[in-house]
Design a protein around this motif. Sequence first.
Motif, short mmCIF file in Angstrom:
data_model
loop_
_atom_site.label_atom_id
_atom_site.label_comp_id
_atom_site.label_asym_id
_atom_site.label_seq_id
_atom_site.Cartn_x
_atom_site.Cartn_y
_atom_site.Cartn_z
N LYS A 79 -6.05 -0.55 40.06
CA LYS A 79 -7.51 -0.59 40.21
C LYS A 79 -8.19 0.03 38.99
O LYS A 79 -7.71 1.03 38.45
N LEU A 81 -11.88 1.55 37.37
CA LEU A 81 -13.23 2.06 37.60
C LEU A 81 -13.71 2.68 36.29
O LEU A 81 -13.06 3.57 35.74
N GLN A 99 -15.78 -2.31 37.63
CA GLN A 99 -14.62 -2.13 38.49
C GLN A 99 -13.83 -3.42 38.52
O GLN A 99 -14.35 -4.49 38.24
N SER A 101 -9.38 -4.97 38.74
CA SER A 101 -7.97 -4.77 39.03
C SER A 101 -7.13 -5.26 37.84
O SER A 101 -7.61 -6.00 37.00
#
Length: 146
Positions: A79, A81, A99, A101
């Motif tokens: 992930k 951020l 954000q 992946s």
Amino acid sequence: MKRRLALLLAPLLLAGPAAAAEGILPGYWETTNRLISPIPQKKVEKRCITPQEVAKFMEGPSNRHYKCTYPTKSFEGGKILLKGTCRSKKGRVVDVSGQGSYTPTTMQLTANIATEWAGLTIAGRASTDARRISDTCPSAAVAQSN
């Protein structure tokens, strides 16, 4: 204004996760960058990412037009951020948050930006979809990255 947003978003769209054991692999990558708003645009690029460039590629966007810092930066468990600001040479400040992946061979990032222009807040949204298309880079791509 459209050109300024495109200049800011181009490196933002190439951003990826911070260098980590589970980060992306070097190789030949294809990146599809989309400016979703305020003015839709799409650009597809292929680029060689050498082992020495992985960390820089993954640290987040910054370019010769904008210097970006990301006090909030997390790249764990696949992930992404990012939250920070980019500042132009002329002092324009752009708030950035993103954000998404990643895997060793793919990355997806969606980012929001906001800046002021002529007393108005201008907001935008962009996305990047990247995939590793080869373990090795064509010789022409290696020459371009050096």
